[in-house]
Design a protein around this motif. Structure first.
Motif, PDB file in Angstrom:
ATOM      1  N   GLY A   1       0.705  -1.302   0.109  1.00 34.66           N
ATOM      2  CA  GLY A   1       0.054   0.091   0.048  1.00 34.66           C
ATOM      3  C   GLY A   1       0.940   1.172   0.127  1.00 34.66           C
ATOM      4  N   PRO A   2       0.304   2.304  -0.411  1.00 35.38           N
ATOM      5  CA  PRO A   2       1.066   3.641  -0.354  1.00 35.38           C
ATOM      6  C   PRO A   2       1.508   3.871   1.156  1.00 35.38           C
ATOM      7  N   ASP A   3       2.873   4.614   1.055  1.00 37.14           N
ATOM      8  CA  ASP A   3       3.504   4.506   2.545  1.00 37.14           C
ATOM      9  C   ASP A   3       2.540   5.508   3.489  1.00 37.14           C
ATOM     10  N   GLU A   4       2.041   6.451   3.041  1.00 38.37           N
ATOM     11  CA  GLU A   4       1.144   7.089   3.979  1.00 38.37           C
ATOM     12  C   GLU A   4       0.242   6.276   4.542  1.00 38.37           C
ATOM     13  N   GLN A   5      -0.529   5.399   3.685  1.00 38.38           N
ATOM     14  CA  GLN A   5      -1.647   4.554   4.268  1.00 38.38           C
ATOM     15  C   GLN A   5      -1.146   3.387   5.262  1.00 38.38           C
ATOM     16  N   ARG A   6       0.118   2.978   4.913  1.00 37.26           N
ATOM     17  CA  ARG A   6       0.732   1.841   5.854  1.00 37.26           C
ATOM     18  C   ARG A   6       1.072   2.594   7.280  1.00 37.26           C
ATOM     19  N   TYR A   7       1.369   3.971   6.941  1.00 34.48           N
ATOM     20  CA  TYR A   7       1.798   4.679   8.388  1.00 34.48           C
ATOM     21  C   TYR A   7       0.299   4.840   9.249  1.00 34.48           C
ATOM     22  N   TYR A   8      -0.705   5.123   8.550  1.00 34.34           N
ATOM     23  CA  TYR A   8      -1.828   5.213   9.237  1.00 34.34           C
ATOM     24  C   TYR A   8      -2.499   4.011   9.715  1.00 34.34           C
ATOM     25  N   ASN A   9      -2.393   2.726   9.042  1.00 37.68           N
ATOM     26  CA  ASN A   9      -2.573   1.563   9.372  1.00 37.68           C
ATOM     27  C   ASN A   9      -2.011   0.758  10.829  1.00 37.68           C
ATOM     28  N   LEU A  10      -0.729   1.532  10.825  1.00 41.82           N
ATOM     29  CA  LEU A  10       0.168   1.137  11.967  1.00 41.82           C
ATOM     30  C   LEU A  10      -0.318   1.921  13.006  1.00 41.82           C
ATOM     31  N   VAL A  11      -0.521   3.112  12.971  1.00 40.51           N
ATOM     32  CA  VAL A  11      -0.783   4.007  14.109  1.00 40.51           C
ATOM     33  C   VAL A  11      -2.079   3.673  14.737  1.00 40.51           C
ATOM     34  N   CYS A  12      -3.264   3.235  13.913  1.00 35.05           N
ATOM     35  CA  CYS A  12      -4.601   2.796  14.220  1.00 35.05           C
ATOM     36  C   CYS A  12      -4.473   1.600  14.950  1.00 35.05           C
ATOM     37  N   LEU A  13      -3.660   0.445  14.191  1.00 38.35           N
ATOM     38  CA  LEU A  13      -3.520  -0.803  14.960  1.00 38.35           C
ATOM     39  C   LEU A  13      -3.011  -0.593  16.436  1.00 38.35           C
ATOM     40  N   PHE A  14      -1.934   0.200  16.552  1.00 39.03           N
ATOM     41  CA  PHE A  14      -1.178   0.232  17.552  1.00 39.03           C
ATOM     42  C   PHE A  14      -1.841   0.964  18.628  1.00 39.03           C
ATOM     43  N   TYR A  15      -2.728   1.857  18.243  1.00 42.42           N
ATOM     44  CA  TYR A  15      -3.570   2.540  19.126  1.00 42.42           C
ATOM     45  C   TYR A  15      -4.539   1.825  19.589  1.00 42.42           C
ATOM     46  N   GLY A  16      -5.357   0.897  18.637  1.00 36.45           N
ATOM     47  CA  GLY A  16      -6.432   0.194  18.807  1.00 36.45           C
ATOM     48  C   GLY A  16      -6.213  -0.996  19.910  1.00 36.45           C
ATOM     49  N   ALA A  17      -4.950  -1.494  20.020  1.00 37.88           N
ATOM     50  CA  ALA A  17      -4.515  -2.372  20.989  1.00 37.88           C
ATOM     51  C   ALA A  17      -4.563  -2.021  22.400  1.00 37.88           C
ATOM     52  N   ASP A  18      -4.582  -0.770  22.582  1.00 37.07           N
ATOM     53  CA  ASP A  18      -4.900  -0.334  23.970  1.00 37.07           C
ATOM     54  C   ASP A  18      -5.076   1.304  23.850  1.00 37.07           C
ATOM     55  N   PRO A  19      -6.415   1.250  23.650  1.00 36.20           N
ATOM     56  CA  PRO A  19      -6.594   2.850  23.287  1.00 36.20           C
ATOM     57  C   PRO A  19      -6.838   3.867  24.611  1.00 36.20           C
ATOM     58  N   GLU A  20      -6.815   3.353  25.855  1.00 33.45           N
ATOM     59  CA  GLU A  20      -6.914   4.268  27.157  1.00 33.45           C
ATOM     60  C   GLU A  20      -5.332   4.578  27.012  1.00 33.45           C
ATOM     61  N   GLU A  21      -4.597   3.800  27.107  1.00 32.89           N
ATOM     62  CA  GLU A  21      -3.017   4.094  27.337  1.00 32.89           C
ATOM     63  C   GLU A  21      -2.475   4.896  26.195  1.00 32.89           C
ATOM     64  N   ARG A  22      -2.878   4.735  24.828  1.00 29.83           N
ATOM     65  CA  ARG A  22      -2.283   5.245  23.841  1.00 29.83           C
ATOM     66  C   ARG A  22      -2.988   6.348  23.155  1.00 29.83           C
ATOM     67  N   ASP A  23      -3.884   7.030  23.795  1.00 25.01           N
ATOM     68  CA  ASP A  23      -4.555   8.052  23.190  1.00 25.01           C
ATOM     69  C   ASP A  23      -3.820   9.129  22.870  1.00 25.01           C
ATOM     70  N   ASP A  24      -2.761   9.500  23.842  1.00 20.63           N
ATOM     71  CA  ASP A  24      -1.888  10.527  23.171  1.00 20.63           C
ATOM     72  C   ASP A  24      -1.172  10.343  22.234  1.00 20.63           C
ATOM     73  N   VAL A  25      -0.434   9.059  21.820  1.00 16.28           N
ATOM     74  CA  VAL A  25       0.171   8.503  20.752  1.00 16.28           C
ATOM     75  C   VAL A  25      -0.555   8.698  19.527  1.00 16.28           C
ATOM     76  N   ALA A  26      -2.127   8.223  19.503  1.00 17.93           N
ATOM     77  CA  ALA A  26      -2.748   8.756  18.276  1.00 17.93           C
ATOM     78  C   ALA A  26      -3.064  10.048  18.137  1.00 17.93           C
TER      79      ALA A  26
END
Ligand SMILES: [Zn+2]
Length: 253
Positions: free
Chosen positions: A119-144
Motif C-alpha cells: 500500500g502507499p506509504d502514508e496508508q501504511r503509516y495510518y494503518n500502523l498508528v491505528c492498530l497500535f492505538y487500537g491495541a490499547d486505546p486508553e493508554e495510547r490516546d496521546d500517541v494517536a
C-alpha cells in the motif's frame, strides 16, 4: 477478544543506546536517535518478513493483500513482545519510517505507486498508528493524537485490532504452544555491520523461545546490491540486506 496467551509474557527489551551506537558503521555517538530509528525499523521489517514466512510455512490463509497481512503481524508482535515504553518507541520509529519513505518518493518526484503490492506509504503509516492505538486505546490516546490519527479512523481502531488479533491469533497460539524450539536458524551475518548482526542473532534466540515452526526458517543478513529485505519460499530464508542498514540511517528523521 483475548490475545494469544503465550505472547502475554513480555520479555523483550529494546537494545540500549550502547548497542545501537554501532548499528551502522556511519553512525556516531551523538546520533542515538538515528541508531534507535535503524534498530526499530530493522525489527519491524524482520517481523513483517516473518509474516510472509508464516503465511508460506504454516499455510496461513490471507483475505486481502499479503503485504497488508505482513504489516499487521509486525504491529501485533511489536505490541505483544515489548514493554509499553519500548513498544511506543518502536511504533513511532516505524511510523516515521513510512513517512520517510513517502517524503523520499515525493522528493524524487515519484507519484504513489498504486500498482505496487505494498500500500502507499502514508496508508501504511495510518494503518500502523491505528492498530497500535487500537491495541490499547486508553493508554495510547496521546500517541494517536501526537501521530495525527483522525477521529474518523480512531473510532474503529479497537475493532480493527481485535480483528487483526483474531486473524493471526490462531497460528500464533499454535506456534507458541510448540515453543521453545530451534526452528529459527541463524544464517550468515555480514561482518561489516556487527551491531545489526548482534540484533539479528539475539532476535533469532528470542524467536526460538517464543515460537516453533513446522519447518526451519533461516534468518540472515547479507549484501544484496540494494537496500531491501525479503522472504524466499524456495530456501525458506529471510534475508535482511546489509545495504538496508545504511539506507535506514539515511532515512532517519
Ligand atoms: Zn512484504
Amino acid at each position: 477478544m483475548t490475545r494469544p496467551a503465550a505472547l502475554a509474557a513480555v520479555r523483550r527489551r529494546l537494545a540500549s543506546a550502547t548497542l545501537a551506537l554501532a548499528l551502522s558503521p556511519g553512525i556516531g555517538v551523538a546520533q542515538d536517535a538515528t541508531a534507535h530509528f535503524v534498530e526499530a525499523n530493522l525489527l519491524a521489517t524482520l517481523y513483517h518478513e516473518l509474516g510472509h514466512a508464516l503465511i508460506d510455512i504454516e499455510g496461513v490463509p490471507i483475505y486481502g493483500q499479503e503485504e497488508d497481512a505482513a504489516d499487521v503481524l509486525s504491529i501485533l508482535l511489536i505490541d505483544a513482545f515489548y514493554e509499553e515504553e519500548d513498544a511506543v518507541a518502536l511504533a513511532y520509529d516505524t511510523a516515521f519510517g513510512f513517512l520517510g519513505e513517502a517524503e523520499r518518493s515525493r522528493a524524487e518526484g515519484l507519484a504513489p505507486a498504486y500498482w505496487d503490492v505494498h500500500g502507499p506509504d502514508e496508508q501504511r503509516y495510518y494503518n500502523l498508528v491505528c492498530l497500535f492505538y487500537g491495541a490499547d486505546p486508553e493508554e495510547r490516546d496521546d500517541v494517536a493524537a501526537d501521530l495525527g490519527l483522525p477521529e474518523e479512523r480512531a473510532d474503529y481502531c479497537p475493532d480493527e485490532f481485535d480483528q487483526a488479533n483474531a486473524a493471526w491469533g490462531a497460528i500464533l497460539d499454535e506456534i507458541s504452544a510448540q515453543a521453545p524450539g530451534d526452528t529459527f536458524r541463524l544464517g550468515d551475518l555480514d561482518p561489516e555491520f556487527p551491531a545489526a548482526a548482534d540484533l539479528i542473532r539475539d532476535e533469532v534466540g528470542l524467536l526460538n523461545e517464543d515460537f516453533a515452526l513446522s519447518a526451519d526458517l533461516t534468518i540472515q543478513m547479507l549484501p544484496c546490491g540494494e537496500p531491501n529485505a525479503f522472504y524466499d519460499p524456495d530456501t525458506t530464508a529471510i534475508t535482511m540486506c546489509s545495504e538496508y542498514v545504511d539506507y535506514l540511517a539515511e532515512l532517519a528523521p
